[in-house]
Write a protein that holds these residues in place. Structure first.
Motif, PDB file in Angstrom:
ATOM      1  N   GLN A  19       8.011  -6.530  -7.447  1.00 39.46           N
ATOM      2  CA  GLN A  19       7.152  -7.053  -6.371  1.00 39.46           C
ATOM      3  C   GLN A  19       6.433  -5.855  -5.744  1.00 39.46           C
ATOM      4  O   GLN A  19       6.736  -5.424  -4.641  1.00 39.46           O
ATOM      5  N   HIS A  20       5.460  -5.340  -6.484  1.00 40.92           N
ATOM      6  CA  HIS A  20       4.842  -4.067  -6.135  1.00 40.92           C
ATOM      7  C   HIS A  20       4.037  -4.117  -4.839  1.00 40.92           C
ATOM      8  O   HIS A  20       4.030  -3.145  -4.081  1.00 40.92           O
ATOM      9  N   GLY A  21       3.360  -5.210  -4.570  1.00 34.12           N
ATOM     10  CA  GLY A  21       2.591  -5.326  -3.332  1.00 34.12           C
ATOM     11  C   GLY A  21       3.482  -5.262  -2.108  1.00 34.12           C
ATOM     12  O   GLY A  21       3.188  -4.535  -1.142  1.00 34.12           O
ATOM     13  N   GLN A  22       4.578  -6.022  -2.148  1.00 37.99           N
ATOM     14  CA  GLN A  22       5.522  -6.008  -1.025  1.00 37.99           C
ATOM     15  C   GLN A  22       6.200  -4.645  -0.905  1.00 37.99           C
ATOM     16  O   GLN A  22       6.446  -4.158   0.195  1.00 37.99           O
TER      17      GLN A  22
ATOM     18  N   ILE B 128       6.020   7.365  -1.619  1.00 41.65           N
ATOM     19  CA  ILE B 128       4.853   6.534  -1.926  1.00 41.65           C
ATOM     20  C   ILE B 128       4.134   7.096  -3.148  1.00 41.65           C
ATOM     21  O   ILE B 128       3.768   6.342  -4.064  1.00 41.65           O
ATOM     22  N   GLU B 129       3.954   8.404  -3.213  1.00 39.92           N
ATOM     23  CA  GLU B 129       3.298   9.013  -4.363  1.00 39.92           C
ATOM     24  C   GLU B 129       4.104   8.795  -5.637  1.00 39.92           C
ATOM     25  O   GLU B 129       3.531   8.531  -6.698  1.00 39.92           O
ATOM     26  N   MET B 130       5.426   8.913  -5.532  1.00 42.41           N
ATOM     27  CA  MET B 130       6.279   8.737  -6.702  1.00 42.41           C
ATOM     28  C   MET B 130       6.229   7.292  -7.218  1.00 42.41           C
ATOM     29  O   MET B 130       6.122   7.051  -8.416  1.00 42.41           O
ATOM     30  N   LEU B 131       6.310   6.341  -6.292  1.00 44.79           N
ATOM     31  CA  LEU B 131       6.337   4.935  -6.687  1.00 44.79           C
ATOM     32  C   LEU B 131       4.965   4.360  -7.010  1.00 44.79           C
ATOM     33  O   LEU B 131       4.833   3.489  -7.860  1.00 44.79           O
ATOM     34  N   HIS B 132       3.946   4.857  -6.333  1.00 45.14           N
ATOM     35  CA  HIS B 132       2.644   4.215  -6.431  1.00 45.14           C
ATOM     36  C   HIS B 132       1.539   5.153  -6.908  1.00 45.14           C
ATOM     37  O   HIS B 132       0.386   4.771  -6.942  1.00 45.14           O
ATOM     38  N   GLY B 133       1.885   6.381  -7.255  1.00 45.34           N
ATOM     39  CA  GLY B 133       0.894   7.337  -7.732  1.00 45.34           C
ATOM     40  C   GLY B 133       0.188   8.031  -6.582  1.00 45.34           C
ATOM     41  O   GLY B 133       0.225   7.572  -5.450  1.00 45.34           O
ATOM     42  N   PRO B 134      -0.488   9.144  -6.888  1.00 42.94           N
ATOM     43  CA  PRO B 134      -1.143   9.917  -5.829  1.00 42.94           C
ATOM     44  C   PRO B 134      -2.251   9.151  -5.115  1.00 42.94           C
ATOM     45  O   PRO B 134      -2.534   9.419  -3.960  1.00 42.94           O
ATOM     46  N   ASN B 135      -2.845   8.197  -5.771  1.00 45.22           N
ATOM     47  CA  ASN B 135      -3.896   7.389  -5.135  1.00 45.22           C
ATOM     48  C   ASN B 135      -3.370   6.043  -4.655  1.00 45.22           C
ATOM     49  O   ASN B 135      -4.146   5.200  -4.209  1.00 45.22           O
ATOM     50  N   GLY B 136      -2.070   5.827  -4.799  1.00 41.06           N
ATOM     51  CA  GLY B 136      -1.461   4.594  -4.296  1.00 41.06           C
ATOM     52  C   GLY B 136      -1.721   3.363  -5.132  1.00 41.06           C
ATOM     53  O   GLY B 136      -1.619   2.254  -4.667  1.00 41.06           O
ATOM     54  N   ARG B 137      -2.051   3.558  -6.422  1.00 37.63           N
ATOM     55  CA  ARG B 137      -2.441   2.389  -7.222  1.00 37.63           C
ATOM     56  C   ARG B 137      -1.567   2.150  -8.444  1.00 37.63           C
ATOM     57  O   ARG B 137      -1.985   1.498  -9.366  1.00 37.63           O
ATOM     58  N   ARG B 138      -0.421   2.701  -8.496  1.00 36.39           N
ATOM     59  CA  ARG B 138       0.410   2.529  -9.677  1.00 36.39           C
ATOM     60  C   ARG B 138       0.997   1.140  -9.745  1.00 36.39           C
ATOM     61  O   ARG B 138       1.232   0.472  -8.823  1.00 36.39           O
TER      62      ARG B 138
END
Length: 126
Positions: free
Chosen positions: A85-88, A116-126
């Protein structure tokens, strides 16, 4: 780490019977959430984290309580992440960071930014 099943059952019983102090409720639900997160029961962990967040939210808004809420949102982010549930997960990660920023705790801010960078990437879009 192994948590005895009797300890989990006793803690669940204490929660069911009612703990008066919001701080006690928060800690009890946090321990239960960690157990369920560790045993792969993400949805049950999220339910306990919801309860823990509500309990801490009822307390005075001190830096310590802000950081405790940040920690709970971080844990809930991890639980959502494990359930795909990536959005949440991202919303909760952002909330943890915002609470750390409100508390002005540089160490916590750095930690949550890295998470946040680890889970979602440096731009927050992972």
């Amino acid at each position: 780490r192994h948590v005895p099943q009797t300890a989990v059952k006793n803690l669940e019983k204490a929660v069911r019977l009612g703990l008066d102090a919001p701080g006690q409720r928060a800690i009890a639900h946090q321990f239960l959430s960690q157990y369920y997160l560790d045993t792969g029961q993400g949805q049950v962990a999220v339910q306990h984290l919801d309860e823990a967040i509500a309990a801490v939210s009822a307390l005075a808004e001190t830096n310590q309580n802000l950081l405790h809420r940040a920690q709970l949102y971080h844990l809930r982010s991890l639980a959502h992440q494990r359930q795909q549930q990536h959005g949440q997960a991202r919303q909760d990660a952002d909330q943890a960071l915002a609470l750390a920023q409100t508390a002005g705790d540089e160490k916590a801010i750095t930690f949550y930014q890295r998470e946040i960078e680890m889970l979602h990437g440096p731009n927050g879009r992972r």
